[in-house]
Scaffold this motif. Structure first.
Motif, PDB file in Angstrom:
ATOM      1  N   ASN A 102      -2.560   0.270   3.084  1.00  0.00           N
ATOM      2  CA  ASN A 102      -2.078  -1.105   2.968  1.00  0.00           C
ATOM      3  C   ASN A 102      -1.233  -1.238   1.697  1.00  0.00           C
ATOM      4  OD1 ASN A 102      -3.869  -1.416   0.808  1.00  0.00           O
ATOM      5  ND2 ASN A 102      -5.353  -2.600   1.977  1.00  0.00           N
ATOM      6  N   VAL A 103      -0.665  -2.412   1.486  1.00  0.00           N
ATOM      7  CA  VAL A 103       0.241  -2.621   0.353  1.00  0.00           C
ATOM      8  C   VAL A 103      -0.438  -2.316  -0.972  1.00  0.00           C
ATOM      9  CG1 VAL A 103       1.422  -4.432  -0.960  1.00  0.00           C
ATOM     10  CG2 VAL A 103       1.778  -4.253   1.510  1.00  0.00           C
ATOM     11  N   LEU A 104      -1.659  -2.839  -1.158  1.00  0.00           N
ATOM     12  CA  LEU A 104      -2.348  -2.647  -2.435  1.00  0.00           C
ATOM     13  C   LEU A 104      -2.586  -1.167  -2.713  1.00  0.00           C
ATOM     14  CD1 LEU A 104      -3.532  -4.296  -4.776  1.00  0.00           C
ATOM     15  CD2 LEU A 104      -5.747  -4.165  -3.629  1.00  0.00           C
ATOM     16  N   VAL A 114      -3.051  10.085  -9.966  1.00  0.00           N
ATOM     17  CA  VAL A 114      -2.201  10.904 -10.835  1.00  0.00           C
ATOM     18  C   VAL A 114      -2.403  10.565 -12.310  1.00  0.00           C
ATOM     19  CG1 VAL A 114       0.170  11.579 -11.379  1.00  0.00           C
ATOM     20  CG2 VAL A 114      -0.493  11.140  -9.002  1.00  0.00           C
ATOM     21  N   CYS A 115      -2.403   9.265 -12.621  1.00  0.00           N
ATOM     22  CA  CYS A 115      -2.524   8.841 -14.018  1.00  0.00           C
ATOM     23  C   CYS A 115      -3.971   8.643 -14.460  1.00  0.00           C
ATOM     24  CB  CYS A 115      -1.744   7.547 -14.239  1.00  0.00           C
ATOM     25  SG  CYS A 115       0.004   7.684 -13.843  1.00  0.00           S
ATOM     26  N   LYS A 116      -4.889   8.718 -13.502  1.00  0.00           N
ATOM     27  CA  LYS A 116      -6.325   8.573 -13.788  1.00  0.00           C
ATOM     28  C   LYS A 116      -6.664   7.220 -14.412  1.00  0.00           C
ATOM     29  CE  LYS A 116      -6.674  12.727 -12.259  1.00  0.00           C
ATOM     30  NZ  LYS A 116      -7.110  12.941 -10.850  1.00  0.00           N
ATOM     31  N   ILE A 117      -5.928   6.196 -14.009  1.00  0.00           N
ATOM     32  CA  ILE A 117      -6.233   4.836 -14.451  1.00  0.00           C
ATOM     33  C   ILE A 117      -7.454   4.333 -13.682  1.00  0.00           C
ATOM     34  CG2 ILE A 117      -5.367   2.444 -14.430  1.00  0.00           C
ATOM     35  CD1 ILE A 117      -2.575   3.552 -14.872  1.00  0.00           C
ATOM     36  N   PRO A 118      -8.406   3.681 -14.339  1.00  0.00           N
ATOM     37  CA  PRO A 118      -9.572   3.142 -13.626  1.00  0.00           C
ATOM     38  C   PRO A 118      -9.141   2.245 -12.466  1.00  0.00           C
ATOM     39  CG  PRO A 118      -9.898   2.989 -15.992  1.00  0.00           C
ATOM     40  CD  PRO A 118      -8.480   3.427 -15.788  1.00  0.00           C
ATOM     41  N   LYS A 119      -9.867   2.341 -11.360  1.00  0.00           N
ATOM     42  CA  LYS A 119      -9.481   1.629 -10.145  1.00  0.00           C
ATOM     43  C   LYS A 119      -9.327   0.134 -10.369  1.00  0.00           C
ATOM     44  CE  LYS A 119     -10.800   1.033  -5.289  1.00  0.00           C
ATOM     45  NZ  LYS A 119     -11.788   1.416  -4.230  1.00  0.00           N
ATOM     46  N   GLU A 120     -10.279  -0.462 -11.106  1.00  0.00           N
ATOM     47  CA  GLU A 120     -10.240  -1.903 -11.330  1.00  0.00           C
ATOM     48  C   GLU A 120      -8.978  -2.304 -12.095  1.00  0.00           C
ATOM     49  OE1 GLU A 120     -12.718   0.107 -12.061  1.00  0.00           O
ATOM     50  OE2 GLU A 120     -14.203  -0.466 -10.541  1.00  0.00           O
ATOM     51  N   GLN A 121      -8.599  -1.502 -13.087  1.00  0.00           N
ATOM     52  CA  GLN A 121      -7.391  -1.783 -13.863  1.00  0.00           C
ATOM     53  C   GLN A 121      -6.151  -1.639 -13.002  1.00  0.00           C
ATOM     54  OE1 GLN A 121      -6.924   0.597 -17.430  1.00  0.00           O
ATOM     55  NE2 GLN A 121      -4.759   0.097 -17.612  1.00  0.00           N
ATOM     56  N   ALA A 122      -6.113  -0.577 -12.179  1.00  0.00           N
ATOM     57  CA  ALA A 122      -4.952  -0.345 -11.311  1.00  0.00           C
ATOM     58  C   ALA A 122      -4.772  -1.492 -10.325  1.00  0.00           C
ATOM     59  CB  ALA A 122      -5.108   0.976 -10.569  1.00  0.00           C
ATOM     60  N   ILE A 123      -5.882  -1.977  -9.769  1.00  0.00           N
ATOM     61  CA  ILE A 123      -5.814  -3.093  -8.820  1.00  0.00           C
ATOM     62  C   ILE A 123      -5.339  -4.361  -9.515  1.00  0.00           C
ATOM     63  CG2 ILE A 123      -7.219  -4.651  -7.411  1.00  0.00           C
ATOM     64  CD1 ILE A 123      -8.885  -2.211  -6.607  1.00  0.00           C
ATOM     65  N   LYS A 124      -5.850  -4.619 -10.715  1.00  0.00           N
ATOM     66  CA  LYS A 124      -5.433  -5.806 -11.466  1.00  0.00           C
ATOM     67  C   LYS A 124      -3.940  -5.766 -11.756  1.00  0.00           C
ATOM     68  CE  LYS A 124      -6.119  -8.244 -15.847  1.00  0.00           C
ATOM     69  NZ  LYS A 124      -6.809  -8.239 -17.171  1.00  0.00           N
ATOM     70  N   GLU A 125      -3.449  -4.620 -12.213  1.00  0.00           N
ATOM     71  CA  GLU A 125      -2.032  -4.503 -12.547  1.00  0.00           C
ATOM     72  C   GLU A 125      -1.159  -4.571 -11.291  1.00  0.00           C
ATOM     73  OE1 GLU A 125      -1.739  -0.915 -14.832  1.00  0.00           O
ATOM     74  OE2 GLU A 125      -2.661  -1.818 -16.612  1.00  0.00           O
ATOM     75  N   ALA A 126      -1.660  -4.010 -10.185  1.00  0.00           N
ATOM     76  CA  ALA A 126      -0.908  -4.077  -8.925  1.00  0.00           C
ATOM     77  C   ALA A 126      -0.788  -5.519  -8.451  1.00  0.00           C
ATOM     78  CB  ALA A 126      -1.593  -3.222  -7.863  1.00  0.00           C
ATOM     79  N   ARG A 127      -1.847  -6.271  -8.565  1.00  0.00           N
ATOM     80  CA  ARG A 127      -1.806  -7.672  -8.147  1.00  0.00           C
ATOM     81  C   ARG A 127      -0.864  -8.491  -9.018  1.00  0.00           C
ATOM     82  NH1 ARG A 127      -8.260  -7.978  -6.688  1.00  0.00           N
ATOM     83  NH2 ARG A 127      -8.006  -7.557  -4.453  1.00  0.00           N
ATOM     84  N   LEU A 135       4.712 -11.342  -3.522  1.00  0.00           N
ATOM     85  CA  LEU A 135       4.025 -10.676  -2.406  1.00  0.00           C
ATOM     86  C   LEU A 135       2.502 -10.764  -2.506  1.00  0.00           C
ATOM     87  CD1 LEU A 135       6.224  -7.445  -2.275  1.00  0.00           C
ATOM     88  CD2 LEU A 135       6.200  -9.261  -0.553  1.00  0.00           C
ATOM     89  N   SER A 136       2.016 -11.736  -3.237  1.00  0.00           N
ATOM     90  CA  SER A 136       0.567 -11.841  -3.438  1.00  0.00           C
ATOM     91  C   SER A 136      -0.205 -11.936  -2.132  1.00  0.00           C
ATOM     92  CB  SER A 136       0.244 -13.056  -4.315  1.00  0.00           C
ATOM     93  OG  SER A 136       0.737 -12.870  -5.629  1.00  0.00           O
ATOM     94  N   ASP A 137       0.403 -12.534  -1.111  1.00  0.00           N
ATOM     95  CA  ASP A 137      -0.294 -12.728   0.160  1.00  0.00           C
ATOM     96  C   ASP A 137      -0.160 -11.524   1.090  1.00  0.00           C
ATOM     97  OD1 ASP A 137       2.433 -13.126   0.481  1.00  0.00           O
ATOM     98  OD2 ASP A 137       2.191 -14.571   2.105  1.00  0.00           O
ATOM     99  N   LYS A 138       0.429 -10.423   0.603  1.00  0.00           N
ATOM    100  CA  LYS A 138       0.674  -9.266   1.467  1.00  0.00           C
ATOM    101  C   LYS A 138      -0.140  -8.038   1.069  1.00  0.00           C
ATOM    102  CE  LYS A 138       3.879 -11.390   3.828  1.00  0.00           C
ATOM    103  NZ  LYS A 138       3.664 -11.767   5.251  1.00  0.00           N
ATOM    104  N   GLU A 139      -1.067  -8.172   0.120  1.00  0.00           N
ATOM    105  CA  GLU A 139      -1.735  -6.972  -0.391  1.00  0.00           C
ATOM    106  C   GLU A 139      -2.543  -6.229   0.660  1.00  0.00           C
ATOM    107  OE1 GLU A 139      -5.918  -7.719  -2.417  1.00  0.00           O
ATOM    108  OE2 GLU A 139      -4.361  -8.781  -3.547  1.00  0.00           O
ATOM    109  N   ASN A 140      -3.006  -6.921   1.692  1.00  0.00           N
ATOM    110  CA  ASN A 140      -3.806  -6.261   2.731  1.00  0.00           C
ATOM    111  C   ASN A 140      -2.987  -5.881   3.965  1.00  0.00           C
ATOM    112  OD1 ASN A 140      -6.378  -6.355   1.372  1.00  0.00           O
ATOM    113  ND2 ASN A 140      -6.413  -8.559   1.772  1.00  0.00           N
ATOM    114  N   ASN A 141      -1.712  -6.194   3.945  1.00  0.00           N
ATOM    115  CA  ASN A 141      -0.852  -5.828   5.069  1.00  0.00           C
ATOM    116  C   ASN A 141      -0.455  -4.357   5.002  1.00  0.00           C
ATOM    117  OD1 ASN A 141      -0.350  -8.924   4.720  1.00  0.00           O
ATOM    118  ND2 ASN A 141       0.459  -8.437   6.729  1.00  0.00           N
ATOM    119  N   TYR A 142      -0.105  -3.812   6.161  1.00  0.00           N
ATOM    120  CA  TYR A 142       0.389  -2.442   6.242  1.00  0.00           C
ATOM    121  C   TYR A 142       1.912  -2.481   6.363  1.00  0.00           C
ATOM    122  CZ  TYR A 142      -4.340  -0.697   6.619  1.00  0.00           C
ATOM    123  OH  TYR A 142      -5.655  -0.378   6.338  1.00  0.00           O
ATOM    124  N   PRO A 143       2.591  -1.387   5.993  1.00  0.00           N
ATOM    125  CA  PRO A 143       4.059  -1.378   6.028  1.00  0.00           C
ATOM    126  C   PRO A 143       4.663  -1.848   7.346  1.00  0.00           C
ATOM    127  CG  PRO A 143       3.284   0.537   4.839  1.00  0.00           C
ATOM    128  CD  PRO A 143       2.056  -0.158   5.374  1.00  0.00           C
TER     129      PRO A 143
END
Length: 249
Positions: A102-104, A114-127, A135-143
């Protein structure tokens, strides 16, 4: 930030890049324009390690990627190439999103794995990136559930998630319908606030004119002109004038 010296690249007997040299300063926005087959995308692919050169040198952020001082091109050790790769992001013309993520996850996969960033941090920064790109409403959509413009914005977010110092764009609007081109160009323009170095291969002349510090015009594997937008659009070079004339009709 980027130094290219006497770069050469051929595909079989077709010499695509002929002794290319250029320098790009930290924070500059450079557009590369020219007809199809002029070598502009190949130059971008060589700088982003997607193509191996036949001769010349490339240096990014003070690190030598490849050198031909001893004759044949010699690439840096894998660890140095990886360091350079981590400093660069590439936005493809055909998005290249993972269809089964999915998008997220498309955005967080590389920072986590690759960068070994903690999952919670990566998700926060992605959002945060998704919010910035609308695109906040598209994080669970697929391409497959996204429009072309949305897919390209996700591709941009994925590149930004790695916090590159250099961002390459390979004709980022060429796969889009005309009505979607504007939204992606607007997003790219908004990235200027990041003050990162950007190199953009594009056919969008007015966009290049508006956003670029310099525009490089290529033709038949050589750089014909490297100038400010004002200088290039007033160029007296016949080849440049003929090319730009097609977009003024």
């Amino acid at each position: 930030m980027i130094k290219v010296t006497n770069l050469k690249k051929s595909f079989e007997k077709n010499e695509v890049l002929k002794d290319i040299s250029l320098e790009i300063k930290d924070g500059e926005i450079i557009s590369i324009i020219g007809s199809s087959g002029s070598g502009k995308s190949t130059l971008l692919r060589c700088m982003s390690q997607l193509e191996r050169v036949d001769g010349g040198e490339i240096e990014i952020d003070g690190q030598v990627m490849v050198s031909s001082k001893t004759g044949s091109p010699v690439y840096a050790p894998k660890n140095i190439l990886r360091e350079i790769r981590m400093k660069t992001g590439l936005v493809f013309q055909n998005f290249n999103l993972f269809p089964h993520f999915n998008v997220l996850r498309n955005i967080t996969e590389a920072p986590i794995q690759v960068c070994k960033i903690p999952k919670e941090q990566a998700i926060k920064e992605a959002r945060e990136l998704l919010k910035k790109l609308g695109l906040s409403d598209k994080e669970n959509n697929y391409p497959c559930e996204l429009s072309g413009g949305q897919s390209q914005r996700v591709s941009i977010a994925r590149a930004l998630a790695l916090k590159p110092t250099v961002l390459f764009f390979d004709e980022p609007t060429s796969a889009l319908d005309p009505e979607l081109t504007g939204e992606v160009l607007k997003v790219i323009k908004s990235l200027t606030e990041y003050h990162m170095t950007m190199v953009i291969v594009t056919h969008e002349m007015e966009f290049a004119r508006e956003i670029s510090d310099r525009i490089i015009f290529m033709d038949q594997g050589v750089i014909v002109e490297d100038a400010t937008p004002e200088q290039l659009f007033e160029s007296q070079n016949e080849r440049v004038r003929a090319f730009l004339g097609k977009f003024r009709c």
